[in-house]
Design an enzyme around this catalytic site. Structure first.
Site, mmCIF file in Angstrom:
data_model
loop_
_atom_site.group_PDB
_atom_site.id
_atom_site.type_symbol
_atom_site.label_atom_id
_atom_site.label_comp_id
_atom_site.label_asym_id
_atom_site.label_seq_id
_atom_site.Cartn_x
_atom_site.Cartn_y
_atom_site.Cartn_z
ATOM 1 N N LYS A 172 -8.706 23.952 8.888
ATOM 2 C CA LYS A 172 -8.178 22.848 9.574
ATOM 3 C C LYS A 172 -8.197 21.104 9.034
ATOM 4 O O LYS A 172 -9.025 20.391 9.646
ATOM 5 C CB LYS A 172 -7.774 22.340 11.244
ATOM 6 C CG LYS A 172 -6.223 22.127 11.559
ATOM 7 C CD LYS A 172 -5.050 21.272 10.781
ATOM 8 C CE LYS A 172 -6.053 19.835 11.865
ATOM 9 N NZ LYS A 172 -5.456 18.393 9.988
ATOM 10 N N GLU A 175 -4.226 16.068 6.946
ATOM 11 C CA GLU A 175 -2.618 16.904 6.419
ATOM 12 C C GLU A 175 -2.469 16.181 5.390
ATOM 13 O O GLU A 175 -1.120 16.257 4.866
ATOM 14 C CB GLU A 175 -1.536 16.857 7.984
ATOM 15 C CG GLU A 175 -1.987 15.437 8.265
ATOM 16 C CD GLU A 175 -2.761 15.283 9.632
ATOM 17 O OE1 GLU A 175 -4.020 16.171 8.979
ATOM 18 O OE2 GLU A 175 -2.536 14.496 10.383
ATOM 19 N N ARG A 176 -3.095 14.873 5.033
ATOM 20 C CA ARG A 176 -3.011 14.291 3.752
ATOM 21 C C ARG A 176 -3.511 14.983 2.659
ATOM 22 O O ARG A 176 -2.246 14.891 1.534
ATOM 23 C CB ARG A 176 -3.458 12.915 4.156
ATOM 24 C CG ARG A 176 -3.119 12.069 5.351
ATOM 25 C CD ARG A 176 -4.255 10.329 5.403
ATOM 26 N NE ARG A 176 -4.540 10.953 6.838
ATOM 27 C CZ ARG A 176 -5.543 9.736 7.273
ATOM 28 N NH1 ARG A 176 -6.101 8.605 6.435
ATOM 29 N NH2 ARG A 176 -6.268 9.712 8.414
ATOM 30 N N SER A 225 -12.640 10.400 12.161
ATOM 31 C CA SER A 225 -13.029 8.951 12.432
ATOM 32 C C SER A 225 -13.617 9.123 14.052
ATOM 33 O O SER A 225 -13.516 10.272 14.962
ATOM 34 C CB SER A 225 -12.133 7.982 12.775
ATOM 35 O OG SER A 225 -10.740 8.809 13.140
ATOM 36 N N CYS A 280 -17.373 8.157 3.968
ATOM 37 C CA CYS A 280 -18.469 8.070 4.757
ATOM 38 C C CYS A 280 -19.822 7.725 4.225
ATOM 39 O O CYS A 280 -20.127 6.864 5.286
ATOM 40 C CB CYS A 280 -18.535 9.459 5.312
ATOM 41 S SG CYS A 280 -19.289 10.430 5.077
HETATM 42 P P1 NAD Z 1 -9.211 11.369 11.000
HETATM 43 O O1 NAD Z 1 -9.549 11.537 12.380
HETATM 44 O O2 NAD Z 1 -7.924 10.305 11.719
HETATM 45 O O3 NAD Z 1 -9.015 12.828 10.771
HETATM 46 C C1 NAD Z 1 -9.826 13.900 10.618
HETATM 47 C C2 NAD Z 1 -9.309 14.896 11.790
HETATM 48 O O4 NAD Z 1 -8.854 14.717 12.476
HETATM 49 C C3 NAD Z 1 -7.948 15.228 10.656
HETATM 50 O O5 NAD Z 1 -8.012 16.701 9.926
HETATM 51 C C4 NAD Z 1 -6.661 15.145 11.309
HETATM 52 O O6 NAD Z 1 -5.390 15.959 11.010
HETATM 53 C C5 NAD Z 1 -7.091 15.407 12.667
HETATM 54 N N1 NAD Z 1 -6.856 14.188 13.825
HETATM 55 C C6 NAD Z 1 -5.808 12.879 13.983
HETATM 56 N N2 NAD Z 1 -5.651 12.418 14.944
HETATM 57 C C7 NAD Z 1 -6.588 13.481 15.704
HETATM 58 C C8 NAD Z 1 -5.714 13.558 17.208
HETATM 59 N N3 NAD Z 1 -5.237 12.463 17.843
HETATM 60 N N4 NAD Z 1 -6.348 14.727 18.070
HETATM 61 C C9 NAD Z 1 -7.041 15.655 17.306
HETATM 62 N N5 NAD Z 1 -7.054 15.788 15.643
HETATM 63 C C10 NAD Z 1 -6.819 14.893 15.460
HETATM 64 O O7 NAD Z 1 -10.254 10.602 9.766
HETATM 65 P P2 NAD Z 1 -9.522 10.492 8.690
HETATM 66 O O8 NAD Z 1 -8.151 9.192 8.397
HETATM 67 O O9 NAD Z 1 -9.146 11.906 7.756
HETATM 68 O O10 NAD Z 1 -10.454 10.464 7.722
HETATM 69 C C11 NAD Z 1 -12.026 9.263 7.500
HETATM 70 C C12 NAD Z 1 -12.800 8.832 8.806
HETATM 71 O O11 NAD Z 1 -13.619 10.200 8.305
HETATM 72 C C13 NAD Z 1 -13.774 7.997 8.556
HETATM 73 O O12 NAD Z 1 -13.573 7.435 9.849
HETATM 74 C C14 NAD Z 1 -14.945 8.397 8.292
HETATM 75 O O13 NAD Z 1 -16.426 7.228 7.840
HETATM 76 C C15 NAD Z 1 -15.066 9.561 8.631
HETATM 77 N N6 NAD Z 1 -15.494 9.979 7.675
HETATM 78 C C16 NAD Z 1 -17.021 10.657 7.790
HETATM 79 C C17 NAD Z 1 -17.701 11.789 7.543
HETATM 80 C C18 NAD Z 1 -19.441 11.556 7.924
HETATM 81 O O14 NAD Z 1 -19.735 12.738 8.061
HETATM 82 N N7 NAD Z 1 -19.808 11.423 9.115
HETATM 83 C C19 NAD Z 1 -17.998 12.038 6.424
HETATM 84 C C20 NAD Z 1 -16.367 11.562 6.175
HETATM 85 C C21 NAD Z 1 -15.381 11.442 6.365
#
Ligand code: NAD
Length: 498
Positions: A172, A175-176, A225, A280
């Protein structure tokens, strides 16, 4: 308008009730739409996965590796197309998009060694006539939920190891920027994988919740996140699943007084601003040790940051491109507002940046904030934009304490010529991944990746042997083969030919 569909059983489904817009961050235009799925769609994917997974698990590891090899070859052959597609939806420059694909491929290369990695352990004669061996067996169907910022690398981190180990995989993606994950799944089928082995379902919370509650998905890997990571971890483990959930970050770069400041400035230009800071493992906080180091560093940083070129994502001269969405641009700018209100000095201000000819793009200019202190909200939280904060440390102890006490513990770096200071720092700092004169310490594919504290929920890291551990369960066999008793009727007979 271009439509991005789910990828179930080797092809699109043609069904979409709800849709989500995909931007072109460089132009500010909507360039495509992606279908958003629900529990019924997930069920279809699970049914298809169940049809093919047992046979895949029974396929010998060398044959599974051949599919991984062919997939690697196909991704390499299509790398330019993948990088351009990725860049157009994410906004990172094409060269960075190549890096995104390449770092994922390195995990696929590791997964090509699956016959060796799966060999298991064996003890002969653990007791009289008793041998013990252990093996790792696949879990069944694994799921991955991935963020927008590495739409090629992070899916490959997950499905590379899961599938090589004998599982089916349902991805999954964000979606962006969902198009590259679908292209990867298409290439996987082209590489010879059975249809249904790697499937892509798109969606938002509704789809994620369906995955979290599905009884036939025993393991979930998440990257995104921290609040969502914690939610995924809690709900997934409450449903008795194995979950690894990686979250946000605020990585610090410690600069000791003896560091090579030209190298530091050069490294920071890439590590803080590359990919518009949407990594990240970016270094958004620099911690010079001592006022003199801070002043010397600041003097060198200012011209280097002013020289950065912000451009559209396919501008080959640009150091970085736009951020991913208009909401994200507003969010990054509002963090700069907050920092200013909290008393940080805005040395270089990237707010209100507009690129000539692309005034509707989601650009944020490079920003430098000095005199940031640990009590500020803008220090405590992740900004995820092209913003570098200087936090001045009194001494080495102060510098160890700052990243150690921060809520996130993904990566950290120290710049120094002093081996003892570096060694002490690496031993003591409370962070999962450490760089010594290396600004973005992402471990290579045969080690493993994972942050601590609010950057990582669960015990097992991504990829490498840890990835293999996550996607398999250990079976332990204790065997004894008696010789058939005293009369020799069932005694061991050496078979003869002919
Ligand atoms: P996000 O948390 O908004 O989304 C991640 C995933 O979760 C997506 O597939 C999204 O569709 C889903 N999602 C979003 N809201 C949700 C909800 N309310 N309930 C269930 N699922 C939901 O993250 P993002 O903005 O796509 O990515 C950036 C974040 O990811 C930053 O915080 C970054 O630090 C982190 N990140 C961490 C690592 C790591 O290895 N620690 C690596 C890359 C990115």
């Amino acid at each position: 308008m271009r439509q991005v569909d789910h990828f179930i059983a080797g092809g699109p489904t043609g069904s979409a009730t709800r849709k989500h817009q995909i931007w072109n961050p460089s132009t500010g235009e909507v360039q495509a739409e992606v279908a958003l799925g629900d529990a019924a769609l997930l069920q279809k994917a699970v049914d298809e996965a169940k049809k093919v997974q047992p046979e895949w698990a029974a396929t010998n590891p060398q044959r599974r590796a051949r599919v991984m090899f062919e997939f690697k070859r196909l991704v390499e052959a299509n790398k330019q197309e993948l990088a351009e597609l990725l860049s157009s939806e994410h906004g990172k420059v094409v060269e960075d998009a190549h890096g995104d694909v390449q770092r994922g491929l390195e995990v696929i290369e590791f997964a090509c060694g699956i016959p060796q990695a799966l060999k298991g352990e064996y003890t002969q004669g653990a007791g009289p006539g008793i041998d013990v061996y252990s093996m790792r067996q696949p879990l069944g169907i694994g799921a991955g939920i991935t963020p927008f910022n590495f739409p090629a690398m992070i899916p490959m981190w997950m499905f590379g190891m899961a599938i090589a180990a004998g599982n089916a995989f349902i991805l999954k993606p964000s979606e962006r920027d969902p198009s590259v994950p679908v292209r990867l799944a298409e290439l996987f089928v082209e590489a010879g994988a059975p249809e249904g082995l790697l499937q892509v379902v798109h969606g938002d919370k509704e789809m994620v919740d369906a995955i979290l509650d599905h009884p036939d998905i025993p393991a979930i890997s998440f990257v995104g996140s921290s609040d969502i990571a914690q939610y995924i971890y809690s709900r997934g483990t409450a449903n008795a699943k194995r979950v690894q959930a990686f979250g946000g970050a605020k990585n610090h770069g410690i600069v000791m007084p003896d560091a090579d400041l030209d190298q530091v400035v050069n490294d920071l230009a890439g590590a803080a601003f590359g990919s518009a800071g949407e990594r990240c493992m970016a270094l958004p906080v620099v911690v010079p040790v001592g006022e003199d180091t801070a002043d010397r560093l600041r003097e060198k940083l200012i011209p280097a940051i002013n020289a950065l070129r912000v451009g559209v994502s396919n501008d080959p001269e640009a150091h970085y491109g736009p951020v991913v969405t208009p909401e994200h641009k507003a969010r990054v700018e509002s963090w700069i507002d907050t920092a200013e209100k909290e008393g940080a000095e805005v040395v270089i201000d990237g707010r209100g940046f507009s690129l000539q000819g692309h005034e509707d793009g989601f650009f944020v200019g490079p920003t430098l904030l000095d005199r940031v202190t640990p009590g500020m909200e803008s220090y405590k939280e992740e900004i995820f934009g092209p913003v570098l904060q200087i936090v001045r440390a009194k001494d080495f102890e102060d510098a160890v304490r700052l990243p150690s006490e921060h809520q996130y513990g993904n990566g950290v770096a120290i710049f120094t010529r002093n081996g003892h200071a570096a060694r002490e720092f690496a031993n003591r700092v409370n962070v999962g991944m450490v760089g010594i004169n290396v600004p973005i310490p992402v471990p290579v594919s045969y080690h493993s990746f994972g942050g601590w504290k609010r950057s990582g929920f669960g015990d097992i890291d991504q990829y490498g042997m840890e990835g293999l551990k996550f996607w398999t369960k250990a079976k332990k066999v204790t065997q004894r083969w008696p010789d058939g008793g005293g009369d020799g009727s069932n005694a061991f007979v050496i078979p003869t030919m002919g």
